[in-house]
Design a protein around this motif. Sequence first.
Motif, PDB file in Angstrom:
ATOM      1  N   SER A   1       0.928  -1.281   0.011  1.00  0.00           N
ATOM      2  CA  SER A   1      -0.029   0.030  -0.037  1.00  0.00           C
ATOM      3  C   SER A   1       0.708   1.228   0.096  1.00  0.00           C
ATOM      4  O   SER A   1       1.660   1.435   0.719  1.00  0.00           O
ATOM      5  CB  SER A   1      -0.980  -0.063   1.253  1.00  0.00           C
ATOM      6  OG  SER A   1      -1.830  -1.118   1.252  1.00  0.00           O
ATOM      7  N   VAL A   2       0.590   2.106  -0.978  1.00  0.00           N
ATOM      8  CA  VAL A   2       1.129   3.236  -0.889  1.00  0.00           C
ATOM      9  C   VAL A   2       0.661   4.630  -1.265  1.00  0.00           C
ATOM     10  O   VAL A   2      -0.637   4.373  -1.590  1.00  0.00           O
ATOM     11  CB  VAL A   2       2.336   3.476  -2.295  1.00  0.00           C
ATOM     12  CG1 VAL A   2       3.369   2.347  -2.129  1.00  0.00           C
ATOM     13  CG2 VAL A   2       1.711   3.258  -3.714  1.00  0.00           C
ATOM     14  N   ASP A   3       0.891   5.618  -0.878  1.00  0.00           N
ATOM     15  CA  ASP A   3       0.277   7.056  -1.031  1.00  0.00           C
ATOM     16  C   ASP A   3       0.924   7.799  -2.123  1.00  0.00           C
ATOM     17  O   ASP A   3       2.167   7.888  -2.251  1.00  0.00           O
ATOM     18  CB  ASP A   3       0.088   7.899   0.050  1.00  0.00           C
ATOM     19  CG  ASP A   3      -0.858   7.381   1.136  1.00  0.00           C
ATOM     20  OD1 ASP A   3      -1.643   6.678   0.576  1.00  0.00           O
ATOM     21  OD2 ASP A   3      -0.820   7.873   2.368  1.00  0.00           O
ATOM     22  N   VAL A   4       0.148   8.226  -3.135  1.00  0.00           N
ATOM     23  CA  VAL A   4       0.757   8.935  -4.332  1.00  0.00           C
ATOM     24  C   VAL A   4       0.125  10.573  -4.362  1.00  0.00           C
ATOM     25  O   VAL A   4      -0.928  10.740  -4.345  1.00  0.00           O
ATOM     26  CB  VAL A   4       0.654   8.395  -5.822  1.00  0.00           C
ATOM     27  CG1 VAL A   4       1.239   9.219  -6.673  1.00  0.00           C
ATOM     28  CG2 VAL A   4       1.114   6.883  -5.704  1.00  0.00           C
TER      29      VAL A   4
ATOM     30  N   LYS B   1      -3.212  17.012  -3.980  1.00  0.00           N
ATOM     31  CA  LYS B   1      -4.056  15.901  -4.054  1.00  0.00           C
ATOM     32  C   LYS B   1      -3.269  14.745  -3.922  1.00  0.00           C
ATOM     33  O   LYS B   1      -2.116  14.424  -4.261  1.00  0.00           O
ATOM     34  CB  LYS B   1      -4.490  16.039  -5.407  1.00  0.00           C
ATOM     35  CG  LYS B   1      -5.765  14.983  -5.877  1.00  0.00           C
ATOM     36  CD  LYS B   1      -6.454  15.257  -7.279  1.00  0.00           C
ATOM     37  CE  LYS B   1      -7.489  14.124  -7.591  1.00  0.00           C
ATOM     38  NZ  LYS B   1      -7.846  14.244  -9.005  1.00  0.00           N
ATOM     39  N   ARG B   2      -3.669  13.743  -3.419  1.00  0.00           N
ATOM     40  CA  ARG B   2      -3.264  12.527  -3.061  1.00  0.00           C
ATOM     41  C   ARG B   2      -4.424  11.004  -3.177  1.00  0.00           C
ATOM     42  O   ARG B   2      -5.477  11.488  -3.369  1.00  0.00           O
ATOM     43  CB  ARG B   2      -2.833  12.432  -1.824  1.00  0.00           C
ATOM     44  CG  ARG B   2      -3.798  12.391  -0.742  1.00  0.00           C
ATOM     45  CD  ARG B   2      -3.022  12.807   0.786  1.00  0.00           C
ATOM     46  NE  ARG B   2      -2.734  11.374   1.251  1.00  0.00           N
ATOM     47  CZ  ARG B   2      -1.989  11.124   2.407  1.00  0.00           C
ATOM     48  NH1 ARG B   2      -1.927  12.184   3.072  1.00  0.00           N
ATOM     49  NH2 ARG B   2      -1.613  10.012   2.730  1.00  0.00           N
ATOM     50  N   VAL B   3      -3.545   9.976  -3.483  1.00  0.00           N
ATOM     51  CA  VAL B   3      -4.427   8.971  -3.622  1.00  0.00           C
ATOM     52  C   VAL B   3      -3.837   7.658  -2.974  1.00  0.00           C
ATOM     53  O   VAL B   3      -2.834   7.488  -3.017  1.00  0.00           O
ATOM     54  CB  VAL B   3      -4.862   8.466  -5.007  1.00  0.00           C
ATOM     55  CG1 VAL B   3      -3.551   8.232  -5.972  1.00  0.00           C
ATOM     56  CG2 VAL B   3      -5.887   7.437  -5.152  1.00  0.00           C
ATOM     57  N   SER B   4      -4.650   6.877  -2.253  1.00  0.00           N
ATOM     58  CA  SER B   4      -3.887   5.584  -1.895  1.00  0.00           C
ATOM     59  C   SER B   4      -4.141   4.440  -2.503  1.00  0.00           C
ATOM     60  O   SER B   4      -5.389   4.187  -3.198  1.00  0.00           O
ATOM     61  CB  SER B   4      -4.570   5.377  -0.285  1.00  0.00           C
ATOM     62  OG  SER B   4      -4.632   6.292   0.543  1.00  0.00           O
ATOM     63  N   LEU B   5      -3.018   3.733  -2.887  1.00  0.00           N
ATOM     64  CA  LEU B   5      -3.286   2.554  -4.032  1.00  0.00           C
ATOM     65  C   LEU B   5      -2.590   1.140  -3.366  1.00  0.00           C
ATOM     66  O   LEU B   5      -1.688   1.517  -2.406  1.00  0.00           O
ATOM     67  CB  LEU B   5      -2.493   3.104  -5.136  1.00  0.00           C
ATOM     68  CG  LEU B   5      -2.989   4.029  -6.105  1.00  0.00           C
ATOM     69  CD1 LEU B   5      -1.833   4.450  -7.119  1.00  0.00           C
ATOM     70  CD2 LEU B   5      -4.340   3.674  -6.699  1.00  0.00           C
ATOM     71  N   GLU B   6      -3.221   0.120  -3.832  1.00  0.00           N
ATOM     72  CA  GLU B   6      -2.579  -1.223  -3.558  1.00  0.00           C
ATOM     73  C   GLU B   6      -1.925  -1.758  -4.952  1.00  0.00           C
ATOM     74  O   GLU B   6      -2.387  -1.658  -5.703  1.00  0.00           O
ATOM     75  CB  GLU B   6      -3.368  -2.082  -2.805  1.00  0.00           C
ATOM     76  CG  GLU B   6      -3.697  -1.770  -1.420  1.00  0.00           C
ATOM     77  CD  GLU B   6      -4.145  -3.019  -0.781  1.00  0.00           C
ATOM     78  OE1 GLU B   6      -4.475  -4.137  -1.213  1.00  0.00           O
ATOM     79  OE2 GLU B   6      -4.502  -2.975   0.714  1.00  0.00           O
ATOM     80  N   THR B   7      -0.719  -2.430  -4.728  1.00  0.00           N
ATOM     81  CA  THR B   7      -0.039  -2.949  -5.986  1.00  0.00           C
ATOM     82  C   THR B   7       0.723  -4.277  -5.455  1.00  0.00           C
ATOM     83  O   THR B   7       1.304  -4.226  -4.466  1.00  0.00           O
ATOM     84  CB  THR B   7       0.748  -2.019  -6.666  1.00  0.00           C
ATOM     85  OG1 THR B   7       1.446  -2.598  -7.660  1.00  0.00           O
ATOM     86  CG2 THR B   7       2.046  -1.615  -5.561  1.00  0.00           C
TER      87      THR B   7
ATOM     88  N   ALA C   1      -1.890   5.265 -10.909  1.00  0.00           N
ATOM     89  CA  ALA C   1      -1.656   6.360 -10.148  1.00  0.00           C
ATOM     90  C   ALA C   1      -2.350   7.549 -11.156  1.00  0.00           C
ATOM     91  O   ALA C   1      -3.046   8.380 -10.593  1.00  0.00           O
ATOM     92  CB  ALA C   1      -0.575   6.676  -9.742  1.00  0.00           C
ATOM     93  N   GLN C   2      -1.942   7.577 -12.290  1.00  0.00           N
ATOM     94  CA  GLN C   2      -2.435   8.322 -13.107  1.00  0.00           C
ATOM     95  C   GLN C   2      -3.953   8.615 -13.534  1.00  0.00           C
ATOM     96  O   GLN C   2      -4.664   9.402 -13.429  1.00  0.00           O
ATOM     97  CB  GLN C   2      -1.723   8.262 -14.645  1.00  0.00           C
ATOM     98  CG  GLN C   2      -0.245   8.721 -14.600  1.00  0.00           C
ATOM     99  CD  GLN C   2       0.363   8.174 -16.023  1.00  0.00           C
ATOM    100  OE1 GLN C   2       1.541   8.515 -16.098  1.00  0.00           O
ATOM    101  NE2 GLN C   2      -0.474   7.709 -16.919  1.00  0.00           N
TER     102      GLN C   2
END
Length: 468
Positions: free
Chosen positions: A4-7, A13-19, A32-33
Amino acid sequence: MAVSVDVHLLSGKRVSLETPEDATVAELNQSAQNALAVGRGRLLSADGHVLDASQTVKRARIRNGDELYMRVQLPEVTAWRKRSGRTFATVLGDGSVETWSSAKDHGDDSSVKAQPKGVQHIQASSSAFAAILGDGSVVTWGDRGSGGDSSPVQAQLKGVQHIQASFSAFAAILGDGSVVTWGDHYSGGDSSRVQGQLTGVQHIQASFSAFAAILGDGSVVTWGDLDSGGDSSLAQGQLTGIQHIQASFSAFAAILGDGSVVTWGDHYSGGDSRSVQSQLKGVQHIQASKGAFAAILRDGSVVTWGGRGFGGDSSSVQAQLKGAQHIQASDHAFAAILGDGSVVTWGDPAAGGDSSSVQSQLKGVQHIQASSSAFAAILGDGSVVTWGDRDSGGDSSPVQAQLKGVQHIQASFSAFAAILGDGSVVTWGDHLSGGRSVQGQLKGVQHIQASFPAFAAILYDGSVVYFR
Protein backbone atom coordinates in the motif's frame (compact mmCIF):
# COMPACT_ATOMS: atom_id res chain seq x y z
CA MET A 1 2.19 -9.75 -1.39
CA ALA A 2 0.39 -6.40 -1.87
CA VAL A 3 2.02 -3.07 -1.00
CA SER A 4 0.00 0.00 0.00
CA VAL A 5 1.37 3.41 -1.01
CA ASP A 6 0.19 7.01 -1.13
CA VAL A 7 0.85 8.97 -4.33
CA HIS A 8 0.89 12.78 -4.05
CA LEU A 9 0.64 15.59 -6.58
CA LEU A 10 2.33 18.97 -6.05
CA SER A 11 -1.14 20.48 -5.71
CA GLY A 12 -1.69 18.42 -2.55
CA LYS A 13 -4.08 15.93 -4.13
CA ARG A 14 -3.28 12.36 -3.15
CA VAL A 15 -4.51 8.83 -3.64
CA SER A 16 -3.93 5.56 -1.79
CA LEU A 17 -3.19 2.52 -3.93
CA GLU A 18 -2.44 -1.16 -3.46
CA THR A 19 -0.15 -2.96 -5.87
CA PRO A 20 1.43 -6.43 -6.01
CA GLU A 21 5.17 -6.54 -5.31
CA ASP A 22 5.75 -8.19 -8.67
CA ALA A 23 3.92 -5.43 -10.57
CA THR A 24 6.15 -3.02 -12.48
CA VAL A 25 6.61 0.62 -11.52
CA ALA A 26 5.10 1.45 -14.92
CA GLU A 27 1.90 -0.38 -13.97
CA LEU A 28 1.76 1.40 -10.62
CA ASN A 29 2.36 4.68 -12.43
CA GLN A 30 -0.55 4.03 -14.80
CA SER A 31 -2.84 3.19 -11.88
CA ALA A 32 -1.86 6.43 -10.16
CA GLN A 33 -2.46 8.47 -13.32
CA ASN A 34 -5.93 6.96 -13.68
CA ALA A 35 -6.82 7.49 -10.04
CA LEU A 36 -5.55 11.08 -9.98
CA ALA A 37 -7.09 11.88 -13.38
CA VAL A 38 -3.88 13.37 -14.78
CA GLY A 39 -2.02 12.98 -18.04
CA ARG A 40 1.37 11.41 -18.37
CA GLY A 41 3.60 11.60 -15.35
CA ARG A 42 6.53 9.92 -13.62
CA LEU A 43 6.69 8.47 -10.13
CA LEU A 44 9.30 9.79 -7.73
CA SER A 45 10.46 8.44 -4.41
CA ALA A 46 10.07 10.54 -1.28
CA ASP A 47 13.62 11.86 -1.70
CA GLY A 48 12.91 13.05 -5.25
CA HIS A 49 14.43 10.25 -7.32
CA VAL A 50 12.63 9.17 -10.48
CA LEU A 51 11.67 5.50 -10.15
CA ASP A 52 12.74 3.13 -12.93
CA ALA A 53 9.53 2.19 -14.75
CA SER A 54 10.95 -1.15 -15.87
CA GLN A 55 11.66 -2.40 -12.34
CA THR A 56 9.22 -4.31 -10.20
CA VAL A 57 7.81 -2.63 -7.13
CA LYS A 58 9.91 -4.94 -4.97
CA ARG A 59 13.17 -4.26 -6.81
CA ALA A 60 12.49 -0.52 -6.72
CA ARG A 61 12.37 -0.90 -2.93
CA ILE A 62 8.85 0.47 -2.64
CA ARG A 63 7.61 -0.60 0.76
CA ASN A 64 4.27 -0.72 2.49
CA GLY A 65 3.30 2.75 3.70
CA ASP A 66 5.71 4.63 1.41
CA GLU A 67 4.77 8.06 0.12
CA LEU A 68 5.49 8.60 -3.56
CA TYR A 69 5.13 11.68 -5.70
CA MET A 70 3.97 12.12 -9.27
CA ARG A 71 5.62 14.64 -11.52
CA VAL A 72 2.99 15.38 -14.16
CA GLN A 73 4.46 15.98 -17.59
CA LEU A 74 3.98 19.66 -18.30
CA PRO A 75 5.11 21.75 -21.23
CA GLU A 76 8.89 21.79 -20.80
CA VAL A 77 11.26 24.71 -20.81
CA THR A 78 14.98 24.17 -21.10
CA ALA A 79 17.82 26.51 -21.93
CA TRP A 80 21.38 26.82 -23.16
CA ARG A 81 23.79 29.69 -23.27
CA LYS A 82 26.05 31.30 -25.85
CA ARG A 83 28.09 34.47 -25.57
CA SER A 84 25.35 36.42 -27.36
CA GLY A 85 22.76 35.48 -24.74
CA ARG A 86 20.54 32.57 -23.71
CA THR A 87 18.18 30.65 -25.91
CA PHE A 88 15.09 28.88 -24.55
CA ALA A 89 13.01 26.07 -26.00
CA THR A 90 9.51 25.16 -24.85
CA VAL A 91 7.61 21.97 -25.57
CA LEU A 92 3.99 23.08 -25.94
CA GLY A 93 0.95 21.00 -25.08
CA ASP A 94 0.56 19.83 -28.68
CA GLY A 95 4.15 18.63 -28.81
CA SER A 96 5.45 21.46 -30.96
CA VAL A 97 8.58 23.37 -30.01
CA GLU A 98 8.81 27.10 -29.55
CA THR A 99 12.22 28.73 -29.21
CA TRP A 100 13.31 32.26 -28.37
CA SER A 101 16.44 34.07 -27.28
CA SER A 102 17.31 36.62 -24.62
CA ALA A 103 19.88 38.13 -26.98
CA LYS A 104 19.18 41.15 -29.17
CA ASP A 105 20.92 39.46 -32.05
CA HIS A 106 19.17 36.10 -32.24
CA GLY A 107 21.17 34.83 -35.19
CA ASP A 108 20.88 31.10 -35.71
CA ASP A 109 20.10 30.51 -32.03
CA SER A 110 16.55 31.83 -31.93
CA SER A 111 14.65 29.46 -34.17
CA VAL A 112 14.41 26.05 -35.73
CA LYS A 113 13.74 26.28 -39.46
CA ALA A 114 11.40 23.29 -39.41
CA GLN A 115 9.92 23.18 -35.92
CA PRO A 116 9.30 19.57 -34.87
CA LYS A 117 5.89 18.28 -33.86
CA GLY A 118 4.97 15.66 -31.29
CA VAL A 119 7.94 16.38 -29.02
CA GLN A 120 7.99 14.24 -25.88
CA HIS A 121 11.06 15.55 -24.12
CA ILE A 122 13.92 18.03 -24.55
CA GLN A 123 17.42 17.72 -23.12
CA ALA A 124 20.07 20.46 -23.18
CA SER A 125 23.84 20.45 -23.13
CA SER A 126 25.65 23.73 -22.47
CA SER A 127 24.89 25.16 -25.93
CA ALA A 128 22.56 22.80 -27.81
CA PHE A 129 19.19 21.06 -27.72
CA ALA A 130 18.05 17.50 -28.47
CA ALA A 131 14.32 16.79 -28.76
CA ILE A 132 12.72 13.33 -28.74
CA LEU A 133 9.67 13.17 -30.99
CA GLY A 134 6.65 10.94 -30.54
CA ASP A 135 7.90 8.49 -33.17
CA GLY A 136 11.21 8.07 -31.31
CA SER A 137 13.28 10.15 -33.72
CA VAL A 138 15.44 13.10 -32.59
CA VAL A 139 15.82 16.69 -33.72
CA THR A 140 18.84 18.74 -32.64
CA TRP A 141 19.87 22.36 -32.96
CA GLY A 142 22.33 24.84 -31.47
CA ASP A 143 26.12 24.83 -31.32
CA ARG A 144 27.55 22.07 -33.52
CA GLY A 145 30.44 21.39 -31.16
CA SER A 146 28.09 20.87 -28.23
CA GLY A 147 25.76 18.39 -29.91
CA GLY A 148 23.60 20.74 -31.96
CA ASP A 149 24.35 18.78 -35.12
CA SER A 150 23.30 15.11 -35.01
CA SER A 151 23.44 14.58 -38.79
CA PRO A 152 26.37 12.10 -38.59
CA VAL A 153 24.19 9.75 -36.50
CA GLN A 154 20.71 10.81 -37.62
CA ALA A 155 19.95 7.53 -39.37
CA GLN A 156 20.62 5.68 -36.12
CA LEU A 157 18.36 7.86 -33.97
CA LYS A 158 15.20 5.77 -34.15
CA GLY A 159 13.12 4.47 -31.27
CA VAL A 160 14.90 6.76 -28.80
CA GLN A 161 13.67 6.31 -25.22
CA HIS A 162 15.83 8.72 -23.26
CA ILE A 163 18.63 11.26 -23.76
CA GLN A 164 21.30 12.29 -21.28
CA ALA A 165 23.70 15.23 -21.70
CA SER A 166 27.17 16.08 -20.47
CA PHE A 167 28.45 19.63 -20.85
CA SER A 168 29.01 19.32 -24.61
CA ALA A 169 27.64 15.97 -25.79
CA PHE A 170 24.54 13.77 -25.86
CA ALA A 171 23.89 10.05 -25.36
CA ALA A 172 20.59 8.49 -26.48
CA ILE A 173 19.23 5.14 -25.31
CA LEU A 174 17.28 3.36 -28.05
CA GLY A 175 14.38 0.97 -27.60
CA ASP A 176 16.64 -2.05 -28.10
CA GLY A 177 18.97 -0.89 -25.31
CA SER A 178 21.76 0.31 -27.60
CA VAL A 179 23.25 3.82 -27.37
CA VAL A 180 23.97 6.55 -29.91
CA THR A 181 26.25 9.48 -29.02
CA TRP A 182 27.19 12.76 -30.67
CA GLY A 183 28.75 16.11 -29.85
CA ASP A 184 32.18 16.93 -28.50
CA HIS A 185 34.33 13.78 -28.61
CA TYR A 186 36.18 14.66 -25.42
CA SER A 187 32.92 15.11 -23.52
CA GLY A 188 31.54 11.69 -24.42
CA GLY A 189 30.25 12.42 -27.92
CA ASP A 190 32.35 9.55 -29.25
CA SER A 191 31.50 6.15 -27.76
CA SER A 192 33.17 4.07 -30.49
CA ARG A 193 35.69 2.67 -28.00
CA VAL A 194 32.91 0.91 -26.05
CA GLN A 195 30.15 0.67 -28.65
CA GLY A 196 30.18 -3.13 -28.71
CA GLN A 197 29.54 -3.20 -24.97
CA LEU A 198 26.58 -0.81 -25.02
CA THR A 199 23.77 -3.35 -25.20
CA GLY A 200 20.78 -3.64 -22.89
CA VAL A 201 21.42 -0.18 -21.42
CA GLN A 202 18.91 0.76 -18.70
CA HIS A 203 20.15 4.14 -17.55
CA ILE A 204 22.90 6.70 -18.26
CA GLN A 205 24.45 9.22 -15.85
CA ALA A 206 26.78 12.07 -16.82
CA SER A 207 29.57 13.96 -15.12
CA PHE A 208 30.87 17.19 -16.65
CA SER A 209 32.51 15.42 -19.61
CA ALA A 210 31.94 11.66 -19.30
CA PHE A 211 29.10 9.12 -19.28
CA ALA A 212 28.37 5.95 -17.29
CA ALA A 213 25.76 3.47 -18.52
CA ILE A 214 24.09 0.81 -16.37
CA LEU A 215 23.36 -2.36 -18.36
CA GLY A 216 20.52 -4.81 -17.80
CA ASP A 217 22.82 -7.22 -15.98
CA GLY A 218 23.88 -4.51 -13.52
CA SER A 219 27.32 -3.93 -15.04
CA VAL A 220 28.63 -0.49 -16.09
CA VAL A 221 30.21 0.88 -19.26
CA THR A 222 31.95 4.28 -19.25
CA TRP A 223 33.35 6.61 -21.89
CA GLY A 224 34.36 10.24 -22.40
CA ASP A 225 37.08 12.24 -20.67
CA LEU A 226 39.20 9.76 -18.75
CA ASP A 227 39.91 12.25 -15.96
CA SER A 228 36.19 12.88 -15.45
CA GLY A 229 35.21 9.26 -14.87
CA GLY A 230 35.27 8.07 -18.49
CA ASP A 231 37.70 5.32 -17.47
CA SER A 232 36.34 2.85 -14.91
CA SER A 233 38.87 0.10 -15.63
CA LEU A 234 40.36 0.10 -12.12
CA ALA A 235 36.92 -0.48 -10.60
CA GLN A 236 35.45 -2.67 -13.34
CA GLY A 237 35.77 -5.92 -11.43
CA GLN A 238 33.56 -4.51 -8.67
CA LEU A 239 30.92 -2.99 -10.93
CA THR A 240 28.27 -5.70 -10.80
CA GLY A 241 24.67 -5.52 -9.63
CA ILE A 242 24.61 -1.73 -9.88
CA GLN A 243 21.34 -0.12 -8.73
CA HIS A 244 22.08 3.58 -9.11
CA ILE A 245 24.89 5.95 -10.13
CA GLN A 246 25.52 9.51 -8.96
CA ALA A 247 28.06 11.93 -10.44
CA SER A 248 30.06 14.84 -9.10
CA PHE A 249 31.91 17.18 -11.48
CA SER A 250 34.62 14.62 -12.35
CA ALA A 251 33.77 11.35 -10.59
CA PHE A 252 31.09 8.69 -10.22
CA ALA A 253 29.72 6.71 -7.26
CA ALA A 254 27.68 3.55 -7.85
CA ILE A 255 25.38 1.86 -5.32
CA LEU A 256 25.45 -1.94 -5.58
CA GLY A 257 22.60 -4.30 -4.84
CA ASP A 258 24.01 -5.13 -1.42
CA GLY A 259 24.17 -1.46 -0.45
CA SER A 260 27.91 -1.08 -0.86
CA VAL A 261 29.50 1.63 -3.05
CA VAL A 262 32.10 1.67 -5.82
CA THR A 263 33.73 4.92 -6.96
CA TRP A 264 35.97 5.99 -9.83
CA GLY A 265 37.21 9.13 -11.55
CA ASP A 266 39.10 12.10 -10.18
CA HIS A 267 40.27 11.33 -6.64
CA TYR A 268 39.85 14.93 -5.52
CA SER A 269 36.22 14.96 -6.70
CA GLY A 270 35.20 11.86 -4.76
CA GLY A 271 36.51 9.19 -7.11
CA ASP A 272 38.46 7.59 -4.23
CA SER A 273 36.30 6.35 -1.33
CA ARG A 274 38.86 4.04 0.28
CA SER A 275 39.07 6.11 3.46
CA VAL A 276 35.39 5.38 4.22
CA GLN A 277 34.88 2.13 2.34
CA SER A 278 34.28 0.05 5.44
CA GLN A 279 31.46 2.42 6.44
CA LEU A 280 29.67 2.28 3.09
CA LYS A 281 27.21 -0.50 3.87
CA GLY A 282 23.46 -0.39 3.47
CA VAL A 283 23.62 2.78 1.37
CA GLN A 284 20.18 4.02 0.31
CA HIS A 285 20.97 7.23 -1.49
CA ILE A 286 23.96 9.33 -2.60
CA GLN A 287 24.10 13.07 -3.23
CA ALA A 288 26.99 14.95 -4.86
CA SER A 289 28.39 18.43 -4.60
CA LYS A 290 30.88 19.63 -7.19
CA GLY A 291 33.74 17.66 -5.62
CA ALA A 292 32.37 15.35 -2.92
CA PHE A 293 29.73 12.74 -2.12
CA ALA A 294 27.39 12.18 0.84
CA ALA A 295 25.71 8.79 1.34
CA ILE A 296 22.65 8.13 3.51
CA LEU A 297 22.77 4.67 5.08
CA ARG A 298 19.84 2.45 5.98
CA ASP A 299 19.98 3.56 9.64
CA GLY A 300 19.84 7.25 8.66
CA SER A 301 23.50 7.96 9.32
CA VAL A 302 25.65 9.75 6.73
CA VAL A 303 29.06 8.98 5.27
CA THR A 304 30.99 11.58 3.26
CA TRP A 305 34.13 11.61 1.14
CA GLY A 306 35.89 13.73 -1.46
CA GLY A 307 37.32 17.24 -1.26
CA ARG A 308 37.15 18.87 2.17
CA GLY A 309 36.36 22.19 0.53
CA PHE A 310 33.37 20.58 -1.19
CA GLY A 311 31.80 19.00 1.91
CA GLY A 312 33.72 15.74 1.80
CA ASP A 313 34.49 15.97 5.53
CA SER A 314 31.43 15.92 7.82
CA SER A 315 33.31 15.03 11.02
CA SER A 316 32.38 18.31 12.73
CA VAL A 317 28.65 17.44 12.55
CA GLN A 318 28.79 13.66 12.48
CA ALA A 319 27.20 13.26 15.89
CA GLN A 320 24.18 15.24 14.66
CA LEU A 321 23.74 13.25 11.45
CA LYS A 322 21.25 10.70 12.68
CA GLY A 323 17.97 9.91 11.01
CA ALA A 324 18.85 11.73 7.78
CA GLN A 325 15.98 11.60 5.29
CA HIS A 326 17.28 13.66 2.40
CA ILE A 327 20.43 15.55 1.42
CA GLN A 328 20.78 18.53 -0.91
CA ALA A 329 24.05 20.00 -2.19
CA SER A 330 25.32 23.35 -3.36
CA ASP A 331 28.65 23.43 -5.21
CA HIS A 332 30.70 23.31 -2.01
CA ALA A 333 28.37 22.28 0.83
CA PHE A 334 25.62 19.88 1.93
CA ALA A 335 22.38 20.23 3.90
CA ALA A 336 20.65 17.18 5.41
CA ILE A 337 17.01 17.07 6.50
CA LEU A 338 16.59 14.86 9.55
CA GLY A 339 13.53 12.83 10.50
CA ASP A 340 12.33 15.48 12.95
CA GLY A 341 12.42 18.19 10.27
CA SER A 342 15.59 19.85 11.52
CA VAL A 343 18.63 20.49 9.29
CA VAL A 344 22.34 19.79 9.59
CA THR A 345 24.83 21.53 7.28
CA TRP A 346 28.54 21.16 6.54
CA GLY A 347 31.14 22.13 3.96
CA ASP A 348 32.26 25.59 2.92
CA PRO A 349 30.57 28.06 5.31
CA ALA A 350 30.40 30.69 2.56
CA ALA A 351 28.48 28.27 0.31
CA GLY A 352 25.82 27.31 2.86
CA GLY A 353 27.85 24.90 4.97
CA ASP A 354 27.16 27.04 8.06
CA SER A 355 23.47 27.49 8.92
CA SER A 356 24.02 28.64 12.53
CA SER A 357 22.49 32.07 11.86
CA VAL A 358 19.11 30.49 11.03
CA GLN A 359 19.36 27.20 12.91
CA SER A 360 16.57 28.05 15.34
CA GLN A 361 14.22 28.65 12.38
CA LEU A 362 14.97 25.33 10.67
CA LYS A 363 12.13 23.29 12.12
CA GLY A 364 9.57 21.25 10.23
CA VAL A 365 11.58 21.50 7.02
CA GLN A 366 9.84 19.80 4.10
CA HIS A 367 12.21 20.45 1.23
CA ILE A 368 15.54 22.14 0.47
CA GLN A 369 16.75 23.62 -2.80
CA ALA A 370 20.28 24.84 -3.56
CA SER A 371 21.84 27.42 -5.84
CA SER A 372 25.61 27.36 -6.41
CA SER A 373 26.40 28.78 -2.96
CA ALA A 374 23.18 29.04 -0.94
CA PHE A 375 20.20 27.04 0.31
CA ALA A 376 16.47 27.70 0.64
CA ALA A 377 14.27 25.54 2.89
CA ILE A 378 10.49 25.30 2.72
CA LEU A 379 8.92 24.81 6.15
CA GLY A 380 5.71 22.98 6.94
CA ASP A 381 3.74 26.22 7.15
CA GLY A 382 4.85 27.27 3.65
CA SER A 383 7.38 29.88 4.82
CA VAL A 384 11.02 29.89 3.66
CA VAL A 385 14.38 30.07 5.43
CA THR A 386 17.56 30.88 3.49
CA TRP A 387 21.27 30.91 4.25
CA GLY A 388 24.64 30.94 2.51
CA ASP A 389 26.14 33.48 0.14
CA ARG A 390 23.98 36.63 0.03
CA ASP A 391 24.70 37.20 -3.66
CA SER A 392 23.60 33.65 -4.50
CA GLY A 393 20.20 33.85 -2.82
CA GLY A 394 21.27 33.23 0.77
CA ASP A 395 19.51 36.41 1.93
CA SER A 396 15.75 36.50 1.31
CA SER A 397 15.02 39.30 3.79
CA PRO A 398 13.89 41.80 1.10
CA VAL A 399 11.04 39.43 0.13
CA GLN A 400 10.52 37.55 3.39
CA ALA A 401 7.06 38.97 4.02
CA GLN A 402 5.95 37.69 0.61
CA LEU A 403 7.19 34.15 1.15
CA LYS A 404 3.99 32.57 2.47
CA GLY A 405 2.24 29.46 1.20
CA VAL A 406 5.27 28.45 -0.87
CA GLN A 407 4.64 25.27 -2.87
CA HIS A 408 7.92 24.86 -4.70
CA ILE A 409 11.30 26.52 -5.12
CA GLN A 410 13.60 26.43 -8.14
CA ALA A 411 17.18 27.66 -8.25
CA SER A 412 19.34 29.14 -10.97
CA PHE A 413 23.10 29.53 -10.51
CA SER A 414 22.76 32.46 -8.09
CA ALA A 415 19.05 33.08 -7.45
CA PHE A 416 15.81 31.44 -6.33
CA ALA A 417 12.22 31.57 -7.55
CA ALA A 418 9.35 30.42 -5.32
CA ILE A 419 5.88 29.46 -6.55
CA LEU A 420 3.17 30.43 -4.07
CA GLY A 421 -0.15 28.68 -3.54
CA ASP A 422 -2.01 31.23 -5.67
CA GLY A 423 0.35 30.66 -8.63
CA SER A 424 2.30 33.89 -8.17
CA VAL A 425 6.11 33.98 -8.01
CA VAL A 426 8.63 35.56 -5.64
CA THR A 427 12.31 35.82 -6.64
CA TRP A 428 15.49 36.83 -4.84
CA GLY A 429 19.25 36.60 -5.24
CA ASP A 430 21.57 37.87 -7.95
CA HIS A 431 19.63 40.14 -10.32
CA LEU A 432 21.70 38.89 -13.26
CA SER A 433 20.70 35.29 -12.49
CA GLY A 434 16.95 35.81 -12.30
CA GLY A 435 16.71 37.33 -8.84
CA ARG A 436 15.14 40.57 -10.05
CA SER A 437 11.66 41.02 -8.57
CA VAL A 438 8.67 39.96 -10.68
CA GLN A 439 6.16 40.42 -7.89
CA GLY A 440 2.68 41.03 -9.29
CA GLN A 441 3.76 40.28 -12.86
CA LEU A 442 3.38 36.51 -12.84
CA LYS A 443 0.10 34.74 -12.08
CA GLY A 444 -1.08 31.19 -12.56
CA VAL A 445 2.43 29.73 -12.63
CA GLN A 446 2.48 25.95 -12.72
CA HIS A 447 6.17 25.20 -13.13
CA ILE A 448 9.51 27.01 -13.30
CA GLN A 449 12.62 25.89 -15.16
CA ALA A 450 15.99 27.45 -14.39
CA SER A 451 19.08 28.06 -16.44
CA PHE A 452 22.28 29.65 -15.16
CA PRO A 453 21.21 33.31 -15.45
CA ALA A 454 17.44 33.22 -15.80
CA PHE A 455 14.09 31.54 -15.21
CA ALA A 456 11.21 30.55 -17.48
CA ALA A 457 7.74 30.09 -15.99
CA ILE A 458 5.03 27.88 -17.47
CA LEU A 459 1.55 29.20 -16.78
CA TYR A 460 -1.62 27.14 -16.36
CA ASP A 461 -2.74 28.06 -19.89
CA GLY A 462 0.47 26.57 -21.30
CA SER A 463 2.05 29.92 -22.15
CA VAL A 464 5.59 30.71 -21.07
CA VAL A 465 7.09 33.80 -19.44
CA TYR A 466 10.83 34.35 -19.44
CA PHE A 467 12.37 36.51 -16.73
CA ARG A 468 15.84 37.37 -15.49
